[in-house]
Design a protein around this motif. Structure first.
Motif, short mmCIF file in Angstrom:
data_model
loop_
_atom_site.label_atom_id
_atom_site.label_comp_id
_atom_site.label_asym_id
_atom_site.label_seq_id
_atom_site.Cartn_x
_atom_site.Cartn_y
_atom_site.Cartn_z
N UNK A 367 0.82 -1.22 0.00
CA UNK A 367 0.00 0.00 0.00
C UNK A 367 0.85 1.27 0.00
N UNK A 368 2.14 1.11 0.28
CA UNK A 368 3.00 2.29 0.29
C UNK A 368 3.57 2.52 -1.11
N UNK A 369 3.70 3.78 -1.47
CA UNK A 369 4.35 4.08 -2.75
C UNK A 369 5.12 5.38 -2.65
N UNK A 370 6.03 5.57 -3.59
CA UNK A 370 6.82 6.79 -3.58
C UNK A 370 6.39 7.69 -4.73
N UNK A 371 6.20 8.96 -4.41
CA UNK A 371 6.05 9.99 -5.43
C UNK A 371 7.40 10.69 -5.52
N UNK A 372 7.62 11.31 -6.65
CA UNK A 372 8.91 11.99 -6.82
C UNK A 372 8.67 13.44 -7.23
N UNK A 373 9.39 14.35 -6.57
CA UNK A 373 9.30 15.75 -6.97
C UNK A 373 10.65 16.18 -7.53
N UNK A 374 10.63 16.75 -8.75
CA UNK A 374 11.89 17.15 -9.38
C UNK A 374 12.62 18.22 -8.57
N UNK A 375 13.94 18.11 -8.56
CA UNK A 375 14.82 19.17 -8.06
C UNK A 375 15.47 19.76 -9.31
N UNK A 376 15.33 21.05 -9.45
CA UNK A 376 15.64 21.66 -10.74
C UNK A 376 16.78 22.67 -10.60
N UNK A 377 17.65 22.71 -11.59
CA UNK A 377 18.74 23.69 -11.60
C UNK A 377 18.16 25.08 -11.87
N UNK A 378 18.51 26.04 -11.02
CA UNK A 378 18.00 27.40 -11.20
C UNK A 378 18.56 27.98 -12.51
N UNK A 379 19.81 27.70 -12.79
CA UNK A 379 20.48 28.24 -13.99
C UNK A 379 19.89 27.70 -15.28
N UNK A 380 19.83 26.34 -15.36
CA UNK A 380 19.47 25.74 -16.64
C UNK A 380 18.02 25.28 -16.72
N UNK A 381 17.33 25.30 -15.57
CA UNK A 381 15.97 24.77 -15.48
C UNK A 381 15.87 23.29 -15.87
N UNK A 382 16.98 22.57 -15.74
CA UNK A 382 16.96 21.13 -16.02
C UNK A 382 16.78 20.36 -14.71
N UNK A 383 16.11 19.21 -14.82
CA UNK A 383 15.93 18.35 -13.65
C UNK A 383 17.27 17.71 -13.29
#
Ligand code: C2E
Ligand code: CA
Ligand code: CA
Length: 610
Positions: A367-383
């Motif tokens: 019943x447990x699962x993981x969601x993921x939230x992107x951490x993004x580079x401020x400079x390049x806006x890439x994950x």
């Protein structure tokens, strides 16, 4: 008011078999057997004949070791030397009287807990009260009745918990502790059954105590606890509502120190549980005036929770638990006050209990699962990474968020298996990505219980090995307040984790102690500015200054900075201006299931290791 739905609210029916209790200072029968013979009994009396008679009686009862002292001037040194298990003390003696000896004993740190039975020919209530005040454990009337003597000595020895002298008493306040409280409660519940009377447990907490501790340190705090204990004790003693035993005599064991700043009062022989409100009100009243600790005046408004028997629970565990819950409820309302355990609270606590039971099965039931939230580079806006955030999907489809079950998991210890599941699952995901040539980092939150469990480093090390990941892509997020709990232990564990080559991030920075100086002593790689700062960024120049300063300082210490909770472009623009490294927030993406992460990576161009 009380509800009568006892069957429904009792969380653990027949959780434990009630042991047989022999008296107020109850011990189990098998303990009593061990007590016989081996206990050292000291007597101080100016009449040798009295002592010899008592010794004969006690020998008949199976005791073997005695020390008789005729000259009261020698008594105190002898006690220190011999450390008897019990003292039978005469009151009226030439040179040094019994009260004086008793006072000296109680004031001494090593023998302050020694059980003292006062031998008195006076039946005067006043003498008895005075002796109680000075810390007498029990009384025996002279001439001594052999069976009463044996009973008192046995019970007193049992209360003292022969094997462990500190087992039943709190050395700081000399109050009986939680263990004796539970024993006494058990006995009192039986008494209530026999007599058809009611009893109530008053659980007293001091919400302001933590502040005093943090401001003044342990020594002053201990002094305060003593003052509080004395004041409640005085109040309880002078009250006509608490503290009578079956013989109608005042009972010395009605106030207990349950924990650091928690006390319990046991009100017995009540007509109805509600009567105990009067005792609670008196305690509140007594606690109103200021405490003077070394010249500083503090106030300690107590929160009192009341649970009654019969009515609120059937066993000691749930009865005490309900008093604690009621105290928390009182505390939530703020200021001094008391609350009865009510029907509404029953339901809430029941839900909690069910939740805990359900959570126990959540791992096995998938019943447990993981969601993921992107951490993004401020400079390049890439994950550049993701943070794994746990979710619990109940069989009925309801999604439960971590704020609703992580605290419960921590309290119940379930955080250990749950936390291990999170680490394993996240590392498995990381391994899968690494196998596909996707080189982004994954961050996992660790709770204090996990961090201080002692098995932390082994667990992380094992999971890294088993999953076969490159550990430099694993970040462990720890909250600031967690690290501040025990800084030296924290540094040690952090070093161990760093040796595993994983990265360490300080989460929720700015919400707790904000002691930037600690940044130096902790081996950290990253700092996450709490999202509470983001809301202020647009409007408050102070928040802007703070965030700028944090970024500047973190960089000075060689840390990478992540801003949490970025929701709009102007916040991002500000962060870009001050050189913040990464951001996380709804502006880019909410936490999403793993399937939704892949397209984000694809649209960004997958990060490949060079
Ligand atoms: P956290 O580590 O500070 O995680 C960030 C939380 O902020 C997440 O809530 C996330 O959904 C939320 N958030 C992200 N971006 C924004 C935004 O732009 N605006 C707002 N208002 N909120 C945002 P979530 O997933 O409900 O997690 C709450 C907390 O639960 C986490 O706070 C973390 O302390 C704890 N937690 C989550 N997963 C775990 C876990 O696996 N183990 C442990 N021990 N704790 C966890
Ligand atoms: Ca986090
Ligand atoms: Ca956070």
């Amino acid at each position: 008011m009380f509800t009568e739905n006892r069957k429904e609210i009792d969380p653990q029916p027949s959780a434990q078999e009630t042991p047989a209790f022999s008296g107020p200072a109850a011990a189990r029968p098998e303990d009593n057997l061990a007590l016989l013979g081996s206990a050292t009994i000291m007597m101080v009396d100016d009449e040798p004949i009295t002592m010899e008679v008592i010794q004969t009686f006690l020998e008949d009862a199976g005791y073997e070791r005695f020390r008789l002292i005729e000259d009261s001037r020698l008594a105190f040194d002898e006690i220190l030397e011999l450390r008897p298990d019990i003292l039978l003390l005469d009151l009226m003696m030439p040179n040094i009287g019994g009260f004086e000896i008793l006072e000296k004993i109680r004031a001494h740190p090593q023998i302050g807990y020694l059980p003292v039975i006062i031998l008195t020919s006076s039946c005067e209530a006043e003498t008895k009260l005075q002796a109680l005040d000075k810390g007498a454990t029990d009384f025996l009337a002279k001439p001594v009745d052999p069976s009463e003597l044996a009973l008192r000595v046995r019970n007193t020895l049992a209360a003292k918990a022969y094997q462990d002298q500190l087992a039943y008493y709190d050395p700081l306040t000399n109050l009986p502790n939680r263990r004796l409280f539970l024993d006494r409660l058990q006995w009192s519940m039986r008494q209530a059954d026999r007599q058809g009377s009611h009893l109530a447990v008053l659980h007293i907490t001091l919400s302001q105590f933590k502040r005093v501790y943090e401001t003044f340190g342990p020594e002053v705090s201990e002094q305060l606890i003593k003052l509080v204990a004395n004041r409640i004790q005085d109040c309880v003693r002078s009250s006509d509502l608490v503290g009578y035993n079956s013989a109608g005599e005042k009972d010395s064991n009605v106030l207990f120190r349950i924990g650091g700043s928690e006390f319990s009062v046991l009100c017995t022989q009540l007509q109805q549980t509600e009567s105990s409100a009067k005792a609670a009100a008196r305690i509140l009243d007594a606690m109103q005036s200021i405490f003077d600790i070394g010249g500083t005046e503090v106030q300690m408004p107590p929160s009192i929770g009341i649970a009654g028997y019969p009515g609120d629970a059937d066993d000691i565990e749930s009865l005490t638990q309900k008093a604690v819950i009621a105290a928390a409820q009182a505390s939530e309302k703020g200021g001094a006050g008391f609350e009865f355990f009510s029907g509404e609270m029953n339901i809430k606590s029941l839900q909690r209990i069910h939740m805990e039971a359900d959570l126990r099965h959540a791992i096995a039931n998938n019943e447990l699962l993981l969601y993921y939230q992107p951490k993004v580079s401020v400079k390049s806006n890439a994950v550049v990474g993701v943070e794994a955030l746990i979710r619990w999907r109940k069989p009925n489809g309801q999604m439960v968020f971590p704020d609703q079950f992580i605290p419960l998991a921590e309290e119940s210890g379930l955080i250990i298996p749950v936390g291990e599941w999170v680490l394993k699952t996240a590392c498995a995901q990381l391994a899968a990505w690494q196998a596909q040539g996707i080189w982004i980092s994954i961050a996992v939150n660790l709770s204090a219980k996990q961090f201080y469990a002692g098995t932390m480093i082994d667990t992380v090390s094992r999971i890294i090995d088993e999953s076969g990941i490159d550990p430099s892509y694993l970040t462990l997020e720890l909250t600031e307040s967690l690290l501040m709990d025990d800084t030296s232990l924290a540094v040690g564990t952090l070093r161990g984790l760093t040796e595993l080559k994983s990265k360490i991030s300080m989460d929720d920075f700015g919400t707790g102690y904000s002691s930037l100086s600690y940044l130096k002593s902790f081996p950290l790689n990253e700092l996450k500015i709490d999202r509470s700062f983001m809301t202020g960024l647009n409007a408050s120049r102070q928040d802007q200054a703070l965030v700028s300063a944090i970024v500047y300082l973190a960089h000075e210490f060689g840390l990478s900075v992540v801003a949490e909770g970025v929701e709009d472009p102007s916040q991002l623009a500000f962060l870009s201006g001050i050189g913040c490294d990464q951001y996380q927030g709804y502006l880019f993406s909410k936490p999403v299931p793993v399937a939704e992460i892949a397209p984000m990576l694809a649209s960004q161009g997958i990060q490949r290791r060079v």
